[in-house]
Design an enzyme around this catalytic site. Structure first.
Site, PDB file in Angstrom:
ATOM      1  N   PRO A   2       0.836  -1.207   0.000  1.00 53.52           N
ATOM      2  CA  PRO A   2       0.000   0.000   0.000  1.00 53.52           C
ATOM      3  C   PRO A   2       0.868   1.252   0.000  1.00 53.52           C
ATOM      4  CG  PRO A   2      -0.828  -1.601   1.574  1.00 53.52           C
ATOM      5  CD  PRO A   2       0.496  -2.121   1.094  1.00 53.52           C
ATOM      6  N   GLU A   3       0.572   2.181  -0.900  1.00 50.41           N
ATOM      7  CA  GLU A   3       1.312   3.438  -0.960  1.00 50.41           C
ATOM      8  C   GLU A   3       0.475   4.528  -0.303  1.00 50.41           C
ATOM      9  OE1 GLU A   3       3.220   4.365  -4.610  1.00 50.41           O
ATOM     10  OE2 GLU A   3       3.719   2.296  -5.072  1.00 50.41           O
ATOM     11  N   HIS A  90      -5.255 -14.696   9.265  1.00 51.12           N
ATOM     12  CA  HIS A  90      -4.242 -13.642   9.281  1.00 51.12           C
ATOM     13  C   HIS A  90      -4.723 -12.378   9.996  1.00 51.12           C
ATOM     14  CE1 HIS A  90      -1.925 -16.153   6.623  1.00 51.12           C
ATOM     15  NE2 HIS A  90      -2.903 -16.164   5.736  1.00 51.12           N
ATOM     16  N   ARG A 151      23.618  15.708  -6.585  1.00 47.17           N
ATOM     17  CA  ARG A 151      23.216  14.312  -6.455  1.00 47.17           C
ATOM     18  C   ARG A 151      23.265  13.610  -7.812  1.00 47.17           C
ATOM     19  NH1 ARG A 151      19.860  13.475  -1.928  1.00 47.17           N
ATOM     20  NH2 ARG A 151      20.012  11.249  -2.437  1.00 47.17           N
TER      21      ARG A 151
END
Length: 272
Positions: A2-3, A90, A151
């Site tokens: 899940p984001e 679960h 970077r």
């Protein structure tokens, strides 16, 4: 996994059932998640939930005694069920409410987390070094530009760094870079302020739309009410390797960046 949009969808789904409700008991069936669930989680008993918030991908159940921190890991999901609902294989944690409802955590892979914290959240080891939320004014092109100077890291990895900005996971990093026309392997330090303005805007737009539609339907995710999210049908590049780009018709390609599947259009996202 899940984001941010999926976690925010979960937060919005459970919040109306939890706000101002008293926790009568916390039932822990399996303590061995990503980190062992502490015995101090029992301090939540008899506490009223004053707020249900999100920081990055962490859900926060706030009470006067402390904060319960929840992370859904790879496969976790939260449901509001009646206390008589049978427990699944679960279903590892129940937050029992005085009104008879239960917040239930299901986590088949057990990569999630349930923690208890009584000090200011700003000093929690998991939260203290996080960057700004992407949908706030604190996240903008100027921050991306300043953080990226010097970077050489690929820009996709750069925007997925939680110290730069939180919650831009793999799916939405792919999508935002496509809409911004930026090749995912381009070095972050090579991108100028103007292009970062476009990228910051697209990150906000993609995440906002995903939240609006209920997150992305994946094998391990559905919303708090049991209904799936709907953003998957709107994905432009993620998971579409070999299919036509929705903009130019060129074949979408894939590669690995930082051990993550990456999808892009070689025409719309030229490496320059």
């Amino acid at each position: 996994m899940p984001e941010l949009p999926e976690v925010e969808t979960s937060r919005r789904g459970i919040a109306p059932y939890l706000l101002h409700q008293c926790v009568s008991d916390v039932i822990v069936r399996q303590r061995k998640l990503r980190w062992p669930i502490p015995e101090t989680i029992a301090h939540l008993n008899e506490q009223v939930i004053d707020a249900v918030e999100r920081r990055a991908k962490y859900l926060l159940l706030k009470t006067k005694a402390g904060v319960c921190i929840i992370h859904l890991g790879m496969s976790g999901s939260l449901r509001i069920v009646d206390k008589s609902t049978p427990v699944g294989k679960h279903d590892h944690v129940d937050w029992c409410l005085a009104n008879g409802n239960v917040l239930r955590l299901c986590d088949p892979r057990r990569f999630g987390a349930v923690l208890w914290w009584e000090l200011p959240l700003e000093v929690h080891p998991l939260l203290s070094k996080l960057g700004p939320e992407p949908l706030t004014d604190a996240f903008n092109a100027k921050r991306l530009y300043q953080c990226s100077r010097g970077r050489t890291l690929a820009v996709k990895q750069f925007i997925m760094d939680n110290a730069v900005v939180v919650g831009v996971g793999n799916i939405y990093a792919n999508e935002a870079l496509f809409h911004a026309g930026i090749h995912p392997k381009l070095s972050a330090g090579q991108i100028g302020l103007k292009r970062y303005e476009k990228l910051a805007w697209e990150i906000k737009a993609v995440l906002t739309e995903a939240i609006k539609q209920g997150g992305t339907t994946l094998r391990d995710f559905s919303k708090a009410d049991g209904k799936p999210g709907y953003f998957k049908q709107e994905l432009a590049v993620y998971g579409r390797d070999g299919l036509a780009c929705p903009v130019c018709g060129c074949q979408i390609q894939s590669m690995r960046i930082g051990q993550r599947n990456t999808f892009y259009c070689p025409n719309c996202q030229k490496r320059r």
